[in-house]
Design a protein around this motif. Structure first.
Motif, short mmCIF file in Angstrom:
data_model
loop_
_atom_site.label_atom_id
_atom_site.label_comp_id
_atom_site.label_asym_id
_atom_site.label_seq_id
_atom_site.Cartn_x
_atom_site.Cartn_y
_atom_site.Cartn_z
N GLY A 9 0.96 -1.38 -0.01
CA GLY A 9 -0.09 0.00 -0.07
C GLY A 9 0.66 1.20 0.01
N LYS A 10 -0.01 2.42 0.16
CA LYS A 10 0.91 3.78 0.16
C LYS A 10 0.93 4.32 1.57
CE LYS A 10 -3.45 6.22 -0.90
NZ LYS A 10 -4.13 5.39 -0.96
N LEU A 11 0.20 3.78 2.49
CA LEU A 11 0.26 4.40 3.84
C LEU A 11 1.41 3.74 4.87
CD1 LEU A 11 -3.46 4.17 4.96
CD2 LEU A 11 -2.08 6.29 4.47
N PRO A 12 1.86 4.39 5.90
CA PRO A 12 2.79 3.74 6.46
C PRO A 12 2.43 2.71 7.61
CG PRO A 12 2.30 5.88 7.42
CD PRO A 12 1.43 5.80 6.15
N GLY A 139 9.48 7.71 7.43
CA GLY A 139 9.88 7.96 8.82
C GLY A 139 9.68 7.21 9.94
N TYR A 140 8.57 6.33 9.88
CA TYR A 140 8.09 5.56 10.73
C TYR A 140 7.13 4.60 10.13
CZ TYR A 140 3.78 8.17 10.16
OH TYR A 140 2.64 8.72 9.45
N ALA A 141 6.67 3.43 11.01
CA ALA A 141 5.91 2.66 10.30
C ALA A 141 4.95 1.91 11.50
CB ALA A 141 6.85 1.45 9.96
N LEU A 142 3.69 1.43 11.16
CA LEU A 142 2.91 0.95 12.18
C LEU A 142 2.34 -0.25 11.60
CD1 LEU A 142 0.64 1.68 14.74
CD2 LEU A 142 -0.83 2.56 12.87
N LEU A 143 2.67 -1.44 12.55
CA LEU A 143 2.22 -2.58 12.22
C LEU A 143 0.72 -2.96 13.16
CD1 LEU A 143 2.44 -5.70 11.41
CD2 LEU A 143 4.21 -5.97 13.40
N PHE A 144 -0.23 -3.36 12.44
CA PHE A 144 -1.33 -4.00 13.08
C PHE A 144 -1.45 -5.59 12.88
CE2 PHE A 144 -6.00 -4.45 13.41
CZ PHE A 144 -6.24 -3.73 14.43
N ASP A 145 -1.65 -6.11 14.05
CA ASP A 145 -1.69 -7.62 13.78
C ASP A 145 -3.16 -7.99 14.32
OD1 ASP A 145 -0.02 -9.92 12.97
OD2 ASP A 145 0.12 -10.56 15.33
N GLN A 211 8.94 -1.71 18.12
CA GLN A 211 10.19 -0.92 18.68
C GLN A 211 9.75 0.55 18.62
OE1 GLN A 211 13.62 -2.48 16.75
NE2 GLN A 211 12.81 -4.42 16.64
N PRO A 212 9.18 1.08 19.51
CA PRO A 212 8.69 2.52 19.39
C PRO A 212 9.82 3.38 19.42
CG PRO A 212 7.97 1.63 21.48
CD PRO A 212 8.49 0.62 20.59
N GLN A 213 11.05 3.09 20.17
CA GLN A 213 12.07 3.92 19.95
C GLN A 213 12.94 3.90 18.70
OE1 GLN A 213 11.80 1.07 21.32
NE2 GLN A 213 13.50 -0.40 20.91
N GLN A 214 12.66 2.86 17.77
CA GLN A 214 13.04 2.87 16.43
C GLN A 214 12.07 3.33 15.48
OE1 GLN A 214 16.23 2.24 15.76
NE2 GLN A 214 16.65 1.90 17.92
N GLN A 215 11.02 4.13 15.93
CA GLN A 215 9.94 4.43 15.07
C GLN A 215 9.07 3.50 14.31
OE1 GLN A 215 13.12 6.26 14.79
NE2 GLN A 215 12.27 7.20 16.57
N ILE A 216 9.08 2.39 15.07
CA ILE A 216 8.24 1.22 14.52
C ILE A 216 7.22 0.73 15.75
CG2 ILE A 216 7.91 -1.12 13.78
CD1 ILE A 216 10.85 -0.89 12.39
N GLU A 217 5.99 1.16 15.57
CA GLU A 217 4.83 0.73 16.46
C GLU A 217 4.21 -0.55 16.17
OE1 GLU A 217 3.80 4.05 19.14
OE2 GLU A 217 3.88 5.19 17.01
N ALA A 218 3.62 -1.49 17.14
CA ALA A 218 2.89 -2.66 16.82
C ALA A 218 1.79 -2.69 17.71
CB ALA A 218 3.72 -3.84 16.95
N VAL A 219 0.86 -3.24 17.32
CA VAL A 219 -0.64 -3.15 18.04
C VAL A 219 -1.16 -4.76 17.61
CG1 VAL A 219 -2.73 -2.47 18.70
CG2 VAL A 219 -0.80 -0.95 18.55
N GLN A 220 -1.68 -5.33 18.53
CA GLN A 220 -2.51 -6.77 18.26
C GLN A 220 -3.82 -6.38 18.49
OE1 GLN A 220 -1.23 -10.74 19.07
NE2 GLN A 220 -2.84 -10.79 20.30
#
Length: 262
Positions: A9-12, A139-145, A211-220
């Motif tokens: 896709g095109k979103l982060p 510059g950041y990424a969001l992971l939704f599991d 790893q929010p300190q690395q600008q990657i956030e994850a939520v299940q």
């Protein structure tokens, strides 16, 4: 059979759906117990429920193989994620405690190593590659599991499960601001019960990649299935219920994206 289906896709945002697969290897199909043949612990219809995220512009990753072949949301060393009852990388029992395989029909060690090499690793390599791409671009990424489960499984939890079970590894896999955004959406409605870091705190995917300190956030998000389908075979999709739930899911994901970009 490919290990997964991936749409960029095109979103982060990457939406991971590891447990909706129903594909079996020949040895697993031949060895399943009668109770397991209907694949009762599948995250039924989750790709359909979250189909709207493609229109939003999210990347989507969907596992093809059943968790009875290999569980994509468990660590490759098969270390338990919970101190309470759970299932492992190669589930030996169903959620209710019934054996997954008939006596003497469990895949051997060599076959299971093949599942790690050909199914587990490709799925996780795709997660890693896409999160790296999203971070490089935005510059950041969001992971939704995205997950679902029957609302009542006495072996795993007491009583009925809340409708929305949000996991952030006890606040480690994402920022406090993102948790606050999730809470605000959930608290603004009264149709669905919810909890953060209750029985489900997030599986391996959330814990490994958040790893929010690395600008990657994850939520299940573990959904109680009765809100969009029948929880008994043949596990029929219920359109009216699903449409109502999708309104909240869309609002939740859009609020998370807005917060992540702030």
């Amino acid at each position: 059979m490919k290990a997964f289906h991936f749409t960029q896709g095109k979103l982060p945002l990457l939406v991971s759906i590891p447990h909706a697969g129903t594909q079996l290897t020949p040895e697993v199909e031949a060895g399943l117990s009668e109770a397991a043949r209907g694949l009762p612990d599948t995250d039924w219809h989750i790709p359909l429920l979250y189909d709207f995220v493609r229109d939003l512009g999210a990347s989507v990753l969907i596992g093809h193989y059943s968790r009875y072949v290999i569980d994509l949301n468990r660590p490759p060393d098969n270390q338990p994620l919970y101190t309470t009852a759970t299932t492992g990388l190669f589930p030996e029992t169903l959620f209710d405690g019934t054996p997954t395989f008939a006596p003497g029909k469990t895949p051997d060690a060599g076959q299971r190593q093949g599942y790690i090499d050909q199914i587990w690793h490709p799925y996780h390599q795709q997660i890693q590659q896409e999160l790296a791409r999203l971070k490089a671009q935005h510059g950041y990424a969001l992971l939704f599991d995205a997950h679902s489960i029957a609302s009542s499984i006495p072996r795993l939890f007491e009583g009925r499960l809340p409708d929305l079970n949000i996991g952030t590894n006890d606040g480690v896999s994402c920022s406090p601001a993102l948790i606050g955004a999730i809470q605000s959406v959930c608290a603004a409605q009264s149709d669905y019960s919810w909890v953060i870091n209750g029985r489900f705190k997030g599986g391996y995917i959330t814990r490994a990649y958040g790893q929010p300190q690395q600008q990657i956030e994850a939520v299940q998000l573990e959904l109680a299935q009765l809100n969009y389908m029948d929880e008994t075979p043949p596990y029929a999709w219920q359109q009216a219920r699903a449409t109502q739930l999708q309104k909240l899911l869309k609002a939740l994901i859009q609020r998370m994206l807005a917060q992540a970009s702030a």
